[in-house]
Design a protein around this motif. Sequence first.
Motif, mmCIF file in Angstrom:
data_model
loop_
_atom_site.group_PDB
_atom_site.id
_atom_site.type_symbol
_atom_site.label_atom_id
_atom_site.label_comp_id
_atom_site.label_asym_id
_atom_site.label_seq_id
_atom_site.Cartn_x
_atom_site.Cartn_y
_atom_site.Cartn_z
ATOM 1 N N ILE A 1 0.913 -1.138 0.119
ATOM 2 C CA ILE A 1 0.066 -0.070 -0.100
ATOM 3 C C ILE A 1 0.824 1.268 0.058
ATOM 4 O O ILE A 1 1.782 1.296 0.740
ATOM 5 N N GLU A 2 0.545 2.258 -0.956
ATOM 6 C CA GLU A 2 1.266 3.375 -1.189
ATOM 7 C C GLU A 2 1.208 4.150 0.310
ATOM 8 O O GLU A 2 0.021 4.140 0.909
ATOM 9 N N GLN A 3 2.073 4.964 0.431
ATOM 10 C CA GLN A 3 2.241 5.802 1.638
ATOM 11 C C GLN A 3 1.104 6.866 1.618
ATOM 12 O O GLN A 3 0.549 7.187 2.443
ATOM 13 N N SER A 4 1.019 7.259 0.163
ATOM 14 C CA SER A 4 -0.032 8.530 0.177
ATOM 15 C C SER A 4 -1.204 7.956 0.527
ATOM 16 O O SER A 4 -2.221 8.737 0.797
ATOM 17 N N THR A 5 -1.619 6.651 0.046
ATOM 18 C CA THR A 5 -2.898 6.007 0.338
ATOM 19 C C THR A 5 -3.316 6.097 1.841
ATOM 20 O O THR A 5 -4.312 6.510 2.404
ATOM 21 N N ILE A 6 -2.229 5.743 2.796
ATOM 22 C CA ILE A 6 -2.410 5.568 4.255
ATOM 23 C C ILE A 6 -2.494 7.013 4.530
ATOM 24 O O ILE A 6 -3.385 7.136 5.567
ATOM 25 N N LEU A 7 -1.742 7.942 4.254
ATOM 26 C CA LEU A 7 -2.136 9.379 4.597
ATOM 27 C C LEU A 7 -3.328 10.084 4.303
ATOM 28 O O LEU A 7 -3.941 10.978 5.063
ATOM 29 N N SER A 8 -4.005 9.559 2.986
ATOM 30 C CA SER A 8 -5.395 9.907 2.978
ATOM 31 C C SER A 8 -6.513 9.405 3.814
ATOM 32 O O SER A 8 -7.235 10.156 3.751
ATOM 33 N N TYR A 9 -6.078 8.115 4.451
ATOM 34 C CA TYR A 9 -7.226 7.585 5.311
ATOM 35 C C TYR A 9 -6.843 8.416 6.951
ATOM 36 O O TYR A 9 -7.787 8.275 7.951
ATOM 37 N N LEU A 10 -5.599 8.836 7.061
ATOM 38 C CA LEU A 10 -5.426 9.364 8.538
ATOM 39 C C LEU A 10 -5.773 10.869 8.660
ATOM 40 O O LEU A 10 -5.600 11.820 7.962
ATOM 41 N N PRO A 11 -6.646 11.011 9.667
ATOM 42 C CA PRO A 11 -7.302 12.089 10.156
ATOM 43 C C PRO A 11 -6.282 13.199 10.913
ATOM 44 O O PRO A 11 -6.777 13.855 11.607
ATOM 45 N N ILE A 12 -4.832 13.095 10.782
ATOM 46 C CA ILE A 12 -4.033 13.897 11.378
ATOM 47 C C ILE A 12 -3.242 14.343 10.208
ATOM 48 O O ILE A 12 -2.679 13.443 9.361
ATOM 49 N N GLY A 13 -2.612 15.723 10.202
ATOM 50 C CA GLY A 13 -1.721 16.037 9.298
ATOM 51 C C GLY A 13 -0.655 16.748 10.117
ATOM 52 O O GLY A 13 -0.409 17.010 11.407
ATOM 53 N N VAL A 14 0.641 16.989 9.405
ATOM 54 C CA VAL A 14 1.536 17.897 10.095
ATOM 55 C C VAL A 14 1.097 19.208 10.466
ATOM 56 O O VAL A 14 0.321 19.744 9.532
ATOM 57 N N GLY A 15 1.655 19.479 11.434
ATOM 58 C CA GLY A 15 1.336 20.844 12.220
ATOM 59 C C GLY A 15 0.232 20.744 13.145
ATOM 60 O O GLY A 15 -0.136 21.639 13.876
ATOM 61 N N ASP A 16 -0.563 19.574 13.075
ATOM 62 C CA ASP A 16 -1.802 19.216 14.037
ATOM 63 C C ASP A 16 -1.385 18.951 15.546
ATOM 64 O O ASP A 16 -0.239 18.454 15.615
ATOM 65 N N THR A 17 -2.070 19.255 16.358
ATOM 66 C CA THR A 17 -1.798 19.352 17.787
ATOM 67 C C THR A 17 -2.385 17.823 18.143
ATOM 68 O O THR A 17 -3.807 17.918 17.776
ATOM 69 N N VAL A 18 -2.078 16.782 18.616
ATOM 70 C CA VAL A 18 -2.462 15.327 18.972
ATOM 71 C C VAL A 18 -2.724 15.393 20.354
ATOM 72 O O VAL A 18 -1.690 15.968 21.223
ATOM 73 N N ASP A 19 -3.448 14.343 20.987
ATOM 74 C CA ASP A 19 -3.535 14.043 22.179
ATOM 75 C C ASP A 19 -3.956 12.484 22.102
ATOM 76 O O ASP A 19 -4.418 12.251 21.046
ATOM 77 N N PRO A 20 -4.152 11.758 23.236
ATOM 78 C CA PRO A 20 -4.515 10.102 23.148
ATOM 79 C C PRO A 20 -5.769 10.250 22.522
ATOM 80 O O PRO A 20 -6.130 9.133 21.707
ATOM 81 N N ALA A 21 -6.972 11.117 22.494
ATOM 82 C CA ALA A 21 -8.069 10.927 21.644
ATOM 83 C C ALA A 21 -7.930 10.973 20.165
ATOM 84 O O ALA A 21 -8.608 10.167 19.608
ATOM 85 N N ARG A 22 -7.095 12.054 19.770
ATOM 86 C CA ARG A 22 -6.828 12.243 18.242
ATOM 87 C C ARG A 22 -6.056 10.809 17.896
ATOM 88 O O ARG A 22 -6.321 10.200 16.745
ATOM 89 N N ILE A 23 -5.182 10.159 18.721
ATOM 90 C CA ILE A 23 -4.552 9.010 18.225
ATOM 91 C C ILE A 23 -5.537 7.902 18.256
ATOM 92 O O ILE A 23 -5.319 7.062 17.237
ATOM 93 N N ASP A 24 -6.229 7.701 19.105
ATOM 94 C CA ASP A 24 -7.342 6.773 19.025
ATOM 95 C C ASP A 24 -8.189 7.010 17.949
ATOM 96 O O ASP A 24 -8.383 5.852 17.419
ATOM 97 N N LEU A 25 -8.655 7.844 17.533
ATOM 98 C CA LEU A 25 -9.578 8.223 16.182
ATOM 99 C C LEU A 25 -8.589 7.945 15.142
ATOM 100 O O LEU A 25 -9.399 7.029 14.359
ATOM 101 N N ALA A 26 -7.233 7.950 15.157
ATOM 102 C CA ALA A 26 -6.581 7.577 14.104
ATOM 103 C C ALA A 26 -6.283 5.973 13.775
ATOM 104 O O ALA A 26 -6.591 5.529 12.697
ATOM 105 N N LEU A 27 -6.269 5.416 14.896
ATOM 106 C CA LEU A 27 -6.274 4.021 15.034
ATOM 107 C C LEU A 27 -7.661 3.462 14.341
ATOM 108 O O LEU A 27 -7.497 2.603 13.613
ATOM 109 N N LYS A 28 -8.640 3.982 14.890
ATOM 110 C CA LYS A 28 -10.008 3.590 14.460
ATOM 111 C C LYS A 28 -10.253 3.736 12.937
ATOM 112 O O LYS A 28 -10.761 2.835 12.047
ATOM 113 N N ALA A 29 -9.671 4.953 12.456
ATOM 114 C CA ALA A 29 -9.841 5.118 10.850
ATOM 115 C C ALA A 29 -8.937 4.286 10.261
ATOM 116 O O ALA A 29 -9.537 3.731 9.152
#
Length: 610
Positions: free
Chosen positions: A53-81
């Motif tokens: 799977i291409e890296q760009s494909t994985i990034l398209s599913y990820l609800p987090i981008g460079v510059g975003d501030t993350v916390d455990p809730a955001r990381i959990d959301l990324a896992l589920k996505a």
Amino acid sequence: MQTRRARSAALVSGLAILLGGSALVAPGVARAQAAAAQQGAVQRIIIVGNERIEQSTILSYLPIGVGDTVDPARIDLALKALFRTDLFSDVKVGLSDGDLTIQVVENPIINRVVFEGNSGLKEDKLRDEITVRPRGIFTRAKVQSDVQRIIELYRRSGRISAAVTPKIVELPQKRVDLIFEISEGEKSGVLGVNFLGNVEFSDNDLRDVVVTEESAWYRFFSNNANYDPDRLEYDKEQLRKHYRNRGFYDFRVISAVAELSSARNGFAVTYTLEEGPRYRFGKISVETELKKLDTAVLTQLVPIRSGDLYEDERIETATDALTFAAGAAGFASVDVRPRYVADPATRTVNVVFQVNEGPRVYVNRIDIIGNTQTLDHVIRRELNLVEGDAYNRALVDRSENNLKALGFFKEVTIEETPTANADRTDLLVTVEEQATGELTFSAGYSSVDQLMIDLGITQRNFRGRGQDARARVSWGSYRQQLDFSFTEPRFLDRNLRAGVDLYYFVYDLSDYSSYKTTSLGTNLRIGFPLTADAFMTMRYVLREDDVEVPGIFCDPTQQQVSQTLCDQRGRYTTSLLGYQVTLDRRNDPVRPTRGFFVSLAQDLAGLGGD
């Protein structure tokens, strides 16, 4: 001494409390530190573990981008996505020094799906049932779901003990072969079908009502001679219909039990019934608050009379008749509800049909499926409803009959499909095409015509446009015939049926009857509806007939043929104007059960001809 011992005990207790408190506090501190490590701004995203799977494909599913501030809730959301994509069997997300690391384990790709051990069910039927496909993504959830589907399929075919074991064979490049190992087991036959509580009908009579059959050697083609729990529910409904349509208003099925025999070679099915007495119809009436509807007229339309034997089917027929009558009177949506009042003392059932105007519902969309040859607009022009019209049951039934009358389809159904909006409904028109073309060829030999060849071609749905085209060539030693016919059902895009017929006949019977006839003609037709049930066709025929009889045969001195034939010699032109009116009140144009069909035709000749 005791004081010193007490002090020592107190010191040990205090140390224990101190150590215990440290043990209790340490995990909380660890969790706080771990949570702090999972918080912060994302400076870089690193993806590891992906092979296919291409890296760009994985990034398209990820609800987090460079510059975003993350916390455990955001990381959990990324896992589920990422897990929701079904692309990965395992995903880990961690943040360290601004680097968001995504570690993935890809799900393999299915190379092929294999069935082993299936003999009772064909592989094509199993493939239609499962959802996994070659070149699809392998997930354990899908495979387990398909295992249950296959087991259910075997259960419905009478193999209750069937078992399915999925296995995978790993291949290079993250591919697997998926194998379903099937143990079908023996068919669970029906050793007996028994009834308890039946008095009016014998066991043999009721065995003809239910679809479950007793297993026997001569029923090897039957699919109903095995145990199926779902079939028992259907049998209960069939028994209810059987009794309720024969006057048993109080009938009910108390239980339907299937017991496995001690030898485990089949089931004994037992239905326990409560028949009750026979009822007849009592008073029949119609109630309505709609001013345009006359209750006396509606009551006459109900095909039930007081004293008739009670039947559920007659209630349904009466409900349809009242619905159609209200629709014909202009009510787009009516709600007809029968209310029953049973009197056990007199064994009668009084029925009150309540006719009320239902909520106004409009046609949202009309979908047509099943037409592989016929164009959509050919079907739509036969419908008496379009998108945006108020839904009308009478017009829907009439549209269904219009489509059946075309003769293009084996089956036609129009179903109402509710939408998210209560005042909107979709109509699903389902058709099953049937052959509309015919090619006929015949050859023969007779003592009169000698060699004869006949070739004809007919297409009642030419190019899928509903046009009717016919051509025929018949050629013999003494008879030749050419004719062609074409009909356009919507001439000039109007509700006009126009057509033309061309024909040429030659009958050369000089060697047998001393005459030869040649005919050349054309027939122009146009038809249009007079009412919803009446249709009129106008036609004009122009034909030229040439009758040839050798003059010597009509010589008075040696006449060899009848004077009537001699009088018909010569060329004649026929100019004919005619019409035909048909009145069709059948409830179904293909398989009618009530109604009538009347046709009246007249022709007038001599308008410009001989």
